[in-house]
Design an enzyme around this catalytic site. Structure first.
Site, PDB file in Angstrom:
ATOM      1  N   GLU B 278      27.744  43.875  81.892  1.00 16.88           N
ATOM      2  CA  GLU B 278      26.997  44.315  80.713  1.00 16.88           C
ATOM      3  C   GLU B 278      27.946  44.736  79.589  1.00 16.88           C
ATOM      4  O   GLU B 278      27.702  44.448  78.416  1.00 16.88           O
ATOM      5  CB  GLU B 278      26.071  45.472  81.098  1.00 16.88           C
ATOM      6  CG  GLU B 278      24.928  45.694  80.134  1.00 16.88           C
ATOM      7  CD  GLU B 278      23.873  46.623  80.721  1.00 16.88           C
ATOM      8  OE1 GLU B 278      22.883  46.101  81.261  1.00 16.88           O
ATOM      9  OE2 GLU B 278      24.036  47.849  80.668  1.00 16.88           O
ATOM     10  N   GLU B 281      29.232  41.696  78.102  1.00 13.23           N
ATOM     11  CA  GLU B 281      28.159  41.055  77.319  1.00 13.23           C
ATOM     12  C   GLU B 281      28.034  41.725  75.942  1.00 13.23           C
ATOM     13  O   GLU B 281      27.913  41.049  74.918  1.00 13.23           O
ATOM     14  CB  GLU B 281      26.827  41.137  78.078  1.00 13.23           C
ATOM     15  CG  GLU B 281      25.698  40.416  77.362  1.00 13.23           C
ATOM     16  CD  GLU B 281      24.342  40.611  78.037  1.00 13.23           C
ATOM     17  OE1 GLU B 281      24.265  41.308  79.072  1.00 13.23           O
ATOM     18  OE2 GLU B 281      23.352  40.077  77.499  1.00 13.23           O
ATOM     19  N   CYS B 304      18.570  47.757  83.461  1.00 18.28           N
ATOM     20  CA  CYS B 304      18.625  48.205  84.862  1.00 18.28           C
ATOM     21  C   CYS B 304      17.269  48.645  85.386  1.00 18.28           C
ATOM     22  O   CYS B 304      17.055  48.712  86.585  1.00 18.28           O
ATOM     23  CB  CYS B 304      19.569  49.397  85.005  1.00 18.28           C
ATOM     24  SG  CYS B 304      21.206  49.061  84.418  1.00 18.28           S
ATOM     25  N   SER B 324      19.777  43.010  77.639  1.00 14.94           N
ATOM     26  CA  SER B 324      20.912  42.441  78.354  1.00 14.94           C
ATOM     27  C   SER B 324      20.388  41.458  79.384  1.00 14.94           C
ATOM     28  O   SER B 324      19.358  41.690  80.013  1.00 14.94           O
ATOM     29  CB  SER B 324      21.686  43.560  79.050  1.00 14.94           C
ATOM     30  OG  SER B 324      22.512  43.000  80.058  1.00 14.94           O
ATOM     31  N   LYS B 363      10.814  48.930  91.545  1.00 14.20           N
ATOM     32  CA  LYS B 363      11.793  48.081  92.247  1.00 14.20           C
ATOM     33  C   LYS B 363      11.092  47.197  93.267  1.00 14.20           C
ATOM     34  O   LYS B 363      11.582  46.125  93.609  1.00 14.20           O
ATOM     35  CB  LYS B 363      12.846  48.955  92.939  1.00 14.20           C
ATOM     36  CG  LYS B 363      13.798  49.639  91.972  1.00 14.20           C
ATOM     37  CD  LYS B 363      14.847  48.697  91.424  1.00 14.20           C
ATOM     38  CE  LYS B 363      15.684  49.361  90.341  1.00 14.20           C
ATOM     39  NZ  LYS B 363      16.507  48.389  89.595  1.00 14.20           N
ATOM     40  N   GLU B 366      10.041  44.424  91.194  1.00 14.92           N
ATOM     41  CA  GLU B 366      11.178  43.635  90.729  1.00 14.92           C
ATOM     42  C   GLU B 366      11.693  42.665  91.794  1.00 14.92           C
ATOM     43  O   GLU B 366      11.953  41.500  91.510  1.00 14.92           O
ATOM     44  CB  GLU B 366      12.316  44.568  90.294  1.00 14.92           C
ATOM     45  CG  GLU B 366      13.517  43.841  89.717  1.00 14.92           C
ATOM     46  CD  GLU B 366      14.694  44.781  89.461  1.00 14.92           C
ATOM     47  OE1 GLU B 366      14.998  45.626  90.330  1.00 14.92           O
ATOM     48  OE2 GLU B 366      15.309  44.685  88.388  1.00 14.92           O
ATOM     49  N   GLU B 371      11.745  34.731  90.214  1.00 15.41           N
ATOM     50  CA  GLU B 371      13.059  34.181  89.858  1.00 15.41           C
ATOM     51  C   GLU B 371      14.210  34.888  90.576  1.00 15.41           C
ATOM     52  O   GLU B 371      15.352  34.479  90.464  1.00 15.41           O
ATOM     53  CB  GLU B 371      13.265  34.245  88.337  1.00 15.41           C
ATOM     54  CG  GLU B 371      13.415  35.657  87.750  1.00 15.41           C
ATOM     55  CD  GLU B 371      12.090  36.331  87.419  1.00 15.41           C
ATOM     56  OE1 GLU B 371      11.050  35.907  87.965  1.00 15.41           O
ATOM     57  OE2 GLU B 371      12.103  37.308  86.637  1.00 15.41           O
ATOM     58  N   CYS B 520      16.442  57.824  86.712  1.00 13.75           N
ATOM     59  CA  CYS B 520      16.055  57.482  88.089  1.00 13.75           C
ATOM     60  C   CYS B 520      15.912  58.711  88.981  1.00 13.75           C
ATOM     61  O   CYS B 520      15.143  58.688  89.940  1.00 13.75           O
ATOM     62  CB  CYS B 520      17.079  56.539  88.694  1.00 13.75           C
ATOM     63  SG  CYS B 520      17.435  55.134  87.628  1.00 13.75           S
TER      64      CYS B 520
END
Lengths: 182, 593
Positions: B278, B281, B304, B324, B363, B366, B371, B520
């Site tokens: 990141e 990036e 994230c 990102s 999560k 996710e 994908e 988190c």
């Protein structure tokens, strides 16, 4: 604020195609979107326009107002005057508030159900009448009360139900409107 | 200041203090099931009724501000009887199968009934409508348990700006849920689980995935590896009666090993990997914008937090280019474990099971995104919450508090202090700056103890600026540039920040967003009950973990260096594009039916 629309409030509007419906809607919502407390008046206008509040209309309202669909649905389902199913030409509401209840509102409701052969929340097969109940129309002194469209009928007896409903059975307009038209 | 008397005790409190808050100050606990600190009180549960002298009726103490000379009896016979009746009425419509409820022993209603010595419910009557909603991977709604306190409605609407939940209908028939009692997957829900974090009963909770994990552990054909998110080590102890903010990293590792995981690894390793990708990036985007004069999507947003990603896909599709492309650490870990590590130890990806322990319910969503299968199978098989792990440890008969400390396995187990602070708001940004600044200047971030102070703490939106000077030759274009960064936590705050950026009111290069308040450590899957005091304690623990390490910067992690050497080559290489990066898609706010 009342707003005249070219769309009729009949049940036939449910067959109107969705795109036309939403295009009409966008014009109307513009008046309400930026006003505080604009949501409910917008929904009232939409219900007048379409005869009920179709789900695509509510979704568009939620997008335009920047409110979640769940919130708009919550408001819709909170108020008994909002309906999400197509309604008949005439709306029959029976008051079951305390005064009407103790003075026979329940018997009046039973008679109407029998006369129209539908249950609360339903619409007759000819789409002429829909039936709903309310909790107090603010006319307790006249109990028991029913409303047909915007007309209040006072001290209703089960035996009088047939005659009252026949007033509306064949006419497009309510008696009040017929009176005005003369 | 206002003078009041509570249970014959005189006290002076600032005007505007509620009776509930004032009572707390004299050591009187008034029960409540709907109150949420910092939010407008709604007085929905009627469990906090108290007697105010001279008042005609009892007052809801959460919603009644004190007045000069007020005399309050919180536990008079009349107040106790009214509160007891309120709880009995809630119990009468509540599905009271406590033994088989996931909130057994962790239920505010159960606790209250016990504290009030309710042995018998006087009011047999109708039950709440039993709607069971298992439509989403992260959350389960069980309306038969709902007591309509509306805490979930408050967090979903006022704090998270998501609006998936709202009261539907009215009166006894009210259902707290999505539009027209649809399932959760039919409206815009980001799966953050803050509703499950505040629910006092078992009406909303995470979807239980422990059975699948037990099955994998019991299957000798499976090679089961586990990764633990940075925020777990500062909260798992609470499942075993430790104070919030007790660090239990070592005990957690030992417990996981004793449960039978073949390898105990760390999501922190993947957090360091995230910083490498990141950070690079961001610098690449800045270079393209400043040197190439290209149209580049800036500011760049961190990626994230899967609740935030889903939120952006619903509400800010015009900003998806700004996210990102880095996968979250959870997904980076899965992809690396099932490719690099699997081939290193000669295990086929389909025979490896990756379990992640997350503070998060999103999560779970996710890891099931279609994908997320760059290894050829799902990169992460199961995501468990901190609470689920706590229950599994209990079920395994492990006496957690007496465990010796263990160490993470190598090679996906080493991490820097920069990875630890991924757990709290401001942490990902600080970790990125520690590395990016050093890449660009060749010098360490010139801040005390490597902390970016303005980005720490529980303020909803935080800003900082960092002037870059004396760069290395390759980064000359950044010389003299003031790098502006912003941090927001809680999606309502994120939303406000994004609107400020869109309207041009806030100029910024890099933005960190965490879905949950506090980051988190305050996730929807953490032990209950999380308030600001608990958040602060967990954050302190995380900073202690960071500062206790020799290794404070992601790029100095030798295991990371080794993985680049042996596998990825360099950040943003073709292989890392394939395995560590992803793409996003706009989502419809409601499902078309």
């Amino acid at each position: 604020m009342e707003r005249s629309t070219h769309a009729c409030a009949c049940a036939g509007c449910s067959e109107q195609n969705e795109e036309q419906m939403l295009a009409q809607l966008d014009d109307i919502l513009t008046d309400y979107v930026n006003k505080p407390g604009g949501l409910i008046p917008a929904m009232q206008t939409c219900q007048k326009m379409f005869g009920y509040l179709p789900k695509p209309v509510l979704k568009r309202i939620s997008e335009r107002f920047g409110k979640s669909y769940s919130e708009v649905a919550g408001v819709t389902s909170f108020y008994s005057f909002f309906s999400t199913v197509p309604r008949g030409k005439h709306m029959v509401r029976v008051c079951l508030g305390t005064a009407c209840y103790v003075r026979g509102g329940k018997e009046v409701l039973r008679a109407i159900k029998k006369e129209l052969a539908i249950d609360v929340g339903e619409t007759t097969a000819d789409r002429n009448f829909s039936l709903d109940v309310g909790r107090c129309f603010g006319a307790c002194g006249l109990a028991p009360v029913i409303m047909v469209d915007d007309d209040v009928h006072q001290r209703v007896k089960p035996a009088k139900i047939g005659a009252i409903l026949r007033l509306y059975a064949d006419s497009e307009a309510t008696p009040a409107e017929a009176e005005l038209a003369k | 200041m206002v003078h009041v008397t509570i249970n014959n005790e005189a006290i002076t409190v600032p005007a505007g203090t509620t009776i509930l808050e004032a009572a707390k100050q004299v050591g009187v606990k008034i029960p409540t099931l709907c109150h949420l600190e910092g939010q407008t009180p709604i007085g929905a549960c009627r469990v906090c009724l108290v007697e105010v002298e001279g008042a005609r009726t009892l007052s809801a103490s959460c919603a009644t501000p004190v007045a000069e000379g007020m005399v309050i009896q919180t536990h008079s016979r009349r107040a106790r009887a009214a509160r007891k009746m309120a709880v009995e009425l809630l119990l009468s419509e509540h599905d009271g199968e406590c033994q088989t409820c996931n909130r057994n022993q962790d239920c505010e209603l159960q606790t209250l009934a016990n504290e009030m010595s309710i042995q018998f419910v006087r009011y047999p009557g109708a039950r709440a409508r039993p709607i069971l909603d298992q439509s989403t991977p992260g959350l389960v709604r069980d309306n038969s348990k709902c007591i309509k306190c509306r805490r979930c409605v408050t967090v979903c609407n006022s704090i998270q700006a998501v609006g998936a939940l709202f009261p539907q209908g009215r009166g006894f028939d009210t259902v707290i849920g999505p539009a027209f009692t649809l399932d959760l997957d039919e409206v815009a829900c980001v799966q953050c689980g803050q509703c499950a974090a505040v629910c006092p009963v078992g009406a909303i909770s995470e979807r239980d995935h422990t059975a699948g994990v037990w099955a994998a552990l019991d299957d000798p054909q499976k090679y089961v590896v586990v990764q633990t998110a940075p925020a777990i080590r500062a909260a798992l102890g609470e499942c075993f009666d430790n104070e919030p903010g007790t660090l239990v990293t070592g005990k957690m590792v030992t417990a996981l090993r004793r449960m039978g995981f073949n390898r105990v690894f760390d999501t922190n390793f993947a957090a360091d990997l995230t910083i490498m990708e990141e950070g690079t990036e961001l610098l690449t985007r800045l270079k393209r914008a400043l040197v190439g004069k290209e149209e580049v999507a800036l500011p760049m947003f961190t990626s994230c937090s899967p609740g935030w990603i889903k939120f952006a896909e619903y509400y800010h599709p015009d900003f998806l280019e700004n996210l990102s492309t880095c996968k979250s650490p959870q997904q980076m870990f899965g992809a690396v474990a099932k490719t690099y590590y699997a081939s290193k130890i000669g295990v086929r990806p389909e025979d490896m099971v990756v379990v992640s322990i997350m503070p998060c319910t999103a999560k779970k969503f996710e890891c099931q995104r279609p994908e997320m299968n760059d290894s050829g199978v799902f990169d992460v098989d199961f995501a468990l919450t901190t609470r689920e792990l706590g229950k599994m440890i209990q079920e395994a008969g492990i006496d957690f508090n007496s465990l010796p400390d263990g160490k993470m396995d190598s090679i996906l187990g080493m991490s820097s202090g920069a990875a630890d602070i991924f757990a709290n708001t401001g942490g990902v940004m600080e970790a990125a700056l520690r590395t990016a600044y050093e890449i660009v200047t060749g010098r360490e971030l010139p801040l005390e103890n490597l902390h970016v102070k303005p980005l720490a703490g529980l303020e909803g939106i935080k800003l900082a600026a960092l002037r870059i000077e004396d760069t290395l030759p390759a980064w000359e274009f950044l010389d003299g540039v003031e790098l502006k960064v912003a941090v927001a936590h809680g999606l309502g705050n994120a939303n406000r920040l994004i609107h400020a950026i869109k309207d041009g009111r806030q100029e910024v290069h890099f933005v960190e967003i965490m879905t949950c308040p506090g980051g988190c450590i305050g996730g929807g899957g953490q032990p209950r009950f999380t308030n600001d005091e608990v958040r602060q304690k967990r954050i302190q623990a995380i900073y202690a973990e960071d500062e206790g390490k020799q290794l404070r910067k992601s790029h100095e992690n030798v295991e990371i260096q080794k993985v680049y050497e042996e596998f990825f080559g360099q950040p943003l290489s073709e292989r890392s594009h394939h395995l560590l990066h992803t793409h996003y898609k706009q989502r419809e706010l409601t499902k078309k039916k």
